[in-house]
Design an enzyme around this catalytic site. Structure first.
Site, PDB file in Angstrom:
ATOM      1  N   PHE A  82       3.145  -9.053  -9.321  1.00 17.64           N
ATOM      2  CA  PHE A  82       4.358  -9.818  -9.058  1.00 17.64           C
ATOM      3  C   PHE A  82       4.716 -10.627 -10.309  1.00 17.64           C
ATOM      4  O   PHE A  82       3.834 -10.969 -11.111  1.00 17.64           O
ATOM      5  CB  PHE A  82       4.143 -10.770  -7.867  1.00 17.64           C
ATOM      6  CG  PHE A  82       4.174 -10.088  -6.529  1.00 17.64           C
ATOM      7  CD1 PHE A  82       5.235 -10.299  -5.652  1.00 17.64           C
ATOM      8  CD2 PHE A  82       3.146  -9.234  -6.132  1.00 17.64           C
ATOM      9  CE1 PHE A  82       5.268  -9.681  -4.411  1.00 17.64           C
ATOM     10  CE2 PHE A  82       3.173  -8.619  -4.900  1.00 17.64           C
ATOM     11  CZ  PHE A  82       4.243  -8.833  -4.028  1.00 17.64           C
TER      12      PHE A  82
ATOM     13  N   LYS B  18       0.821  -1.216   0.000  1.00 16.71           N
ATOM     14  CA  LYS B  18       0.000   0.000   0.000  1.00 16.71           C
ATOM     15  C   LYS B  18       0.857   1.269   0.000  1.00 16.71           C
ATOM     16  O   LYS B  18       0.609   2.183  -0.786  1.00 16.71           O
ATOM     17  CB  LYS B  18      -0.936  -0.023   1.214  1.00 16.71           C
ATOM     18  CG  LYS B  18      -1.819   1.206   1.385  1.00 16.71           C
ATOM     19  CD  LYS B  18      -3.014   0.922   2.265  1.00 16.71           C
ATOM     20  CE  LYS B  18      -2.673   0.192   3.538  1.00 16.71           C
ATOM     21  NZ  LYS B  18      -1.823   0.972   4.459  1.00 16.71           N
TER      22      LYS B  18
ATOM     23  N   ALA C  60      -3.749   1.677  12.947  1.00 19.18           N
ATOM     24  CA  ALA C  60      -5.137   1.702  12.466  1.00 19.18           C
ATOM     25  C   ALA C  60      -6.008   0.618  13.082  1.00 19.18           C
ATOM     26  O   ALA C  60      -7.226   0.685  12.973  1.00 19.18           O
ATOM     27  CB  ALA C  60      -5.171   1.565  10.949  1.00 19.18           C
TER      28      ALA C  60
ATOM     29  N   THR D 165       4.017   1.504  -0.836  1.00 20.82           N
ATOM     30  CA  THR D 165       4.771   1.500  -2.091  1.00 20.82           C
ATOM     31  C   THR D 165       3.914   2.048  -3.226  1.00 20.82           C
ATOM     32  O   THR D 165       4.376   2.870  -4.045  1.00 20.82           O
ATOM     33  CB  THR D 165       5.232   0.066  -2.414  1.00 20.82           C
ATOM     34  OG1 THR D 165       6.038  -0.415  -1.331  1.00 20.82           O
ATOM     35  CG2 THR D 165       6.031   0.024  -3.706  1.00 20.82           C
TER      36      THR D 165
ATOM     37  N   TRP E 298       7.099  -0.909  -7.699  1.00 15.94           N
ATOM     38  CA  TRP E 298       8.210  -1.464  -6.915  1.00 15.94           C
ATOM     39  C   TRP E 298       9.443  -1.623  -7.800  1.00 15.94           C
ATOM     40  O   TRP E 298      10.551  -1.303  -7.398  1.00 15.94           O
ATOM     41  CB  TRP E 298       7.807  -2.812  -6.313  1.00 15.94           C
ATOM     42  CG  TRP E 298       8.837  -3.397  -5.398  1.00 15.94           C
ATOM     43  CD1 TRP E 298       8.984  -3.195  -4.061  1.00 15.94           C
ATOM     44  CD2 TRP E 298       9.900  -4.289  -5.790  1.00 15.94           C
ATOM     45  NE1 TRP E 298      10.069  -3.900  -3.590  1.00 15.94           N
ATOM     46  CE2 TRP E 298      10.652  -4.577  -4.634  1.00 15.94           C
ATOM     47  CE3 TRP E 298      10.288  -4.870  -7.008  1.00 15.94           C
ATOM     48  CZ2 TRP E 298      11.761  -5.421  -4.645  1.00 15.94           C
ATOM     49  CZ3 TRP E 298      11.399  -5.700  -7.030  1.00 15.94           C
ATOM     50  CH2 TRP E 298      12.120  -5.972  -5.848  1.00 15.94           C
TER      51      TRP E 298
ATOM     52  N   LYS F 119       6.858  -6.561  11.156  1.00 13.09           N
ATOM     53  CA  LYS F 119       6.126  -5.947  10.048  1.00 13.09           C
ATOM     54  C   LYS F 119       7.038  -5.141   9.123  1.00 13.09           C
ATOM     55  O   LYS F 119       6.846  -5.092   7.914  1.00 13.09           O
ATOM     56  CB  LYS F 119       5.005  -5.047  10.590  1.00 13.09           C
ATOM     57  CG  LYS F 119       4.169  -4.380   9.504  1.00 13.09           C
ATOM     58  CD  LYS F 119       3.042  -3.559  10.124  1.00 13.09           C
ATOM     59  CE  LYS F 119       2.206  -2.894   9.042  1.00 13.09           C
ATOM     60  NZ  LYS F 119       2.930  -1.840   8.336  1.00 13.09           N
TER      61      LYS F 119
ATOM     62  N   ARG G 248       2.268   8.444   7.040  1.00 10.90           N
ATOM     63  CA  ARG G 248       2.533   8.334   8.471  1.00 10.90           C
ATOM     64  C   ARG G 248       4.012   8.042   8.720  1.00 10.90           C
ATOM     65  O   ARG G 248       4.706   7.502   7.876  1.00 10.90           O
ATOM     66  CB  ARG G 248       1.705   7.199   9.083  1.00 10.90           C
ATOM     67  CG  ARG G 248       0.214   7.428   9.074  1.00 10.90           C
ATOM     68  CD  ARG G 248      -0.526   6.199   9.547  1.00 10.90           C
ATOM     69  NE  ARG G 248      -0.284   5.066   8.645  1.00 10.90           N
ATOM     70  CZ  ARG G 248      -0.456   3.798   8.987  1.00 10.90           C
ATOM     71  NH1 ARG G 248      -0.853   3.493  10.204  1.00 10.90           N
ATOM     72  NH2 ARG G 248      -0.231   2.835   8.119  1.00 10.90           N
TER      73      ARG G 248
ATOM     74  N   PHE H 151      -3.580  -0.352   7.278  1.00 12.02           N
ATOM     75  CA  PHE H 151      -4.222  -1.664   7.117  1.00 12.02           C
ATOM     76  C   PHE H 151      -5.282  -1.647   6.010  1.00 12.02           C
ATOM     77  O   PHE H 151      -5.197  -0.865   5.083  1.00 12.02           O
ATOM     78  CB  PHE H 151      -4.789  -2.158   8.441  1.00 12.02           C
ATOM     79  CG  PHE H 151      -3.726  -2.458   9.465  1.00 12.02           C
ATOM     80  CD1 PHE H 151      -2.680  -3.321   9.164  1.00 12.02           C
ATOM     81  CD2 PHE H 151      -3.759  -1.891  10.726  1.00 12.02           C
ATOM     82  CE1 PHE H 151      -1.684  -3.603  10.102  1.00 12.02           C
ATOM     83  CE2 PHE H 151      -2.771  -2.171  11.666  1.00 12.02           C
ATOM     84  CZ  PHE H 151      -1.740  -3.021  11.352  1.00 12.02           C
TER      85      PHE H 151
END
Length: 558
Positions: free
Chosen positions: A383, A72, A274, A74, A411, A106, A95, A302
């Site tokens: 991907f 998200k 969140a 990225t 990415w 994480k 954030r 999230f």
């Protein structure tokens, strides 16, 4: 093929001095406070000097997270760079990461690959000291509370009804429950206590929702730290702590300016979780970012059932914001996990698993489109192992809901891989005007607001309130807090309060265990499931891999 790590990409990047980034963004030197060469704070007084803009606010959210990852942040960064590449004046608002996830499992929150904000090491570690200031303000209030009790307890605070905890920005399960004030009268009053992680502190929520120093002080003053023997709330204002707390937060309240790898101005400021808080960057940073760009891309933590719901129902309501479009990030891999596949099998094409898992994405899409009535697009973070058949399946299912799907390869390609998504976002902003609506009205009783989110957003069939929750709701309503928005603390891994219920579960009920008020932040916190406000470290924490060499170069940070 060997890929560079995120930190290797970031350290190899040729970035502009932050003064040049600020100049290009339209920030006059008098409002810029550099912290070294590549980061700075921006004085919010700049807002008084800028003409109003017809700014488009873009929210990036995602499907329910899985261990497969969604990307998200990225995508948020890559979309901003993509918008800039197609000629738009754009800013991004994110954030700040918490040290807990950085050293835990994480990871950070600076994006990844060639869609990052830099300097990523600084952003993921101490940065400009905002979290330290927030923790200091939190713990000052705790110290003044216990000192008041030790010095005679003039306010009549019942030590069994203290709700305020100390905090530290680290995953440390040992601190969840402690007994302090031991070893004699000179060392305080013995009582049961505990710690929260800094991002779960109400100070963090207050910090992120304040729009000025004056507003900050008013919110700090309303914070409830406990109750008296006759159940009257005791506030930070009662303890005369507000001025000193505000002094600690004065500089932190100024938004932080950094840049993406491609030089897009990025405001990284504030960072509540969140699942236990409202999960959005600061109102101050969002306002400054919007004043400087025609498009501002931001994210919420999230999945859309948590971060986006709170962004829309809490932050937008309080700050008077109206998003122009929403991006919902998904991956084939994550949807196959929602369909029951194991993480080790995700490289294999499996349309039946994808068909079983895609209802998760479709529920999020319907929520944004039909409940909040906002234009949206699905961004599939592609991907190399995703097959054309799998991608086409997602596109066709979203098309049935009248929503377009764009592939994102940010990415690997940075802003170039976000150009198609950027063009669709521009189209949504220019051609599809939403009719933004909240999921509930404030004048509903607390119970009805919880039911509205549960049924409209989560897809549940109802709510079970424990006797303790019912008692707390009655008390908060009698104290005048019944008309506040709600902030539901729930697992991030499921629409339900059971993390094992993947996909889009139906016919479930949410169990509300307890309800408390964050009077300073201005919302009622609803605790469901097994939500902890102090996480622990995993068996093999990321901290074991992080190091720094004799030249000060950090390694192992993702």
């Amino acid at each position: 093929m060997a890929y560079l790590s995120d930190i290797e990409i970031a350290q190899a990047a040729q970035t502009a001095p932050i003064t040049e980034v600020a100049k290009e963004a339209g920030i006059a030197e008098e409002f810029l406070e550099p912290y070294g060469k590549n980061k700075a704070k921006v004085d919010p007084k700049i807002l008084n000097t800028l003409a109003p803009r017809d700014n488009k606010l873009i929210l990036v959210t995602a499907i329910t997270p899985t261990p497969a990852g969604e990307g998200k942040t990225t995508t948020t960064v890559g979309l901003a760079d993509g918008l800039r590449r197609i000629g738009k004046k754009v800013t991004v608002a994110l954030r700040e990461p918490s040290l807990g996830p950085v050293f835990g499992v994480k990871g950070g929150a600076a994006g990844g690959g060639y869609a990052q904000v830099v300097p990523m090491e600084d952003i993921n570690l101490h940065f400009t000291g905002d979290f330290h200031a927030i923790g200091a303000a939190n713990n000052l209030l705790a110290a003044m509370l216990d000192n008041h009790i030790h010095q005679g307890n003039e306010l009549g605070i019942d030590t069994r009804k203290i709700t305020w905890k100390r905090c530290v920005d680290m995953n440390d399960r040992q601190l969840r429950f402690v007994v302090d004030g031991l070893n004699g009268k000179a060392n305080g009053v013995p009582r049961e206590d505990g710690y929260d992680i800094t991002v779960a502190s109400e100070i963090m929520a207050v910090f992120c929702l304040s729009n000025s120093i004056t507003d900050l002080k008013e919110r700090l003053g309303r914070i409830i730290v406990g109750y008296t023997y006759d159940d009257r709330p005791v506030t930070a204002a009662d303890l005369k702590a507000v001025g000193a707390m505000a002094a600690l937060l004065k500089d932190a309240l100024k938004p932080n300016l950094v840049q993406t790898l491609e030089g897009t101005p990025a405001f990284v400021h504030g960072g509540p979780f969140a699942n236990i808080a409202h999960g959005c960057n600061s109102v101050m940073a969002t306002r400054v970012a919007r004043a400087l760009g025609d498009y501002t891309v931001t994210e919420a933590g999230f999945g859309a059932d948590l971060g986006a719901e709170k962004f829309l129902d809490i932050k937008c309501r309080m700050a008077g914001l109206r998003p122009s479009a929403v991006v919902i990030v998904a991956t084939v891999r994550a949807l196959k996990m929602h369909g029951g596949m194991k993480k080790t099998e995700l490289s294999e094409e499996n349309l039946p698993a994808l068909e079983k898992g895609i209802p998760n994405l479709l529920r999020h899409v319907r929520n944004i489109k039909d409940v909040y009535k906002l234009p949206c697009v699905v961004a599939v973070n592609r991907f190399p192992t995703d097959t054309d058949a799998e991608i086409e399946f997602i596109i066709s299912k979203c098309r049935e809901l009248g929503v377009n799907t764009e592939l994102s390869t940010v990415w690997a390609e940075g802003g170039k891989g976000g150009e198609a998504l950027a063009r669709e976002v521009v189209r949504l902003c220019e051609e599809e005007k939403g009719d933004f609506t909240f999921s509930y009205e404030l004048d509903l009783p607390i119970e009805d607001k919880i039911k509205a989110v549960t049924e409209k957003i989560y897809g549940g069939s109802g709510v079970i309130f424990t006797p303790e929750a019912k008692r707390q709701i009655r008390q908060l309503t009698s104290l005048g807090f019944g008309n506040l928005p709600i902030c539901i603390a729930k697992t991030q891994y499921s629409f339900s309060d059971d993390p094992k219920k993947l996909g889009a579960p139906e016919n479930f009920k949410i169990t509300v265990k307890s309800v408390k008020v964050s009077a300073g932040a201005g919302f009622v916190v609803v605790l469901t499931g097994d939500i902890m406000t102090m996480p622990g470290l995993p068996k093999a924490p990321s901290a074991e891999k992080i190091d720094v060499d004799e030249n000060g170069v950090i390694s192992g940070l993702f």
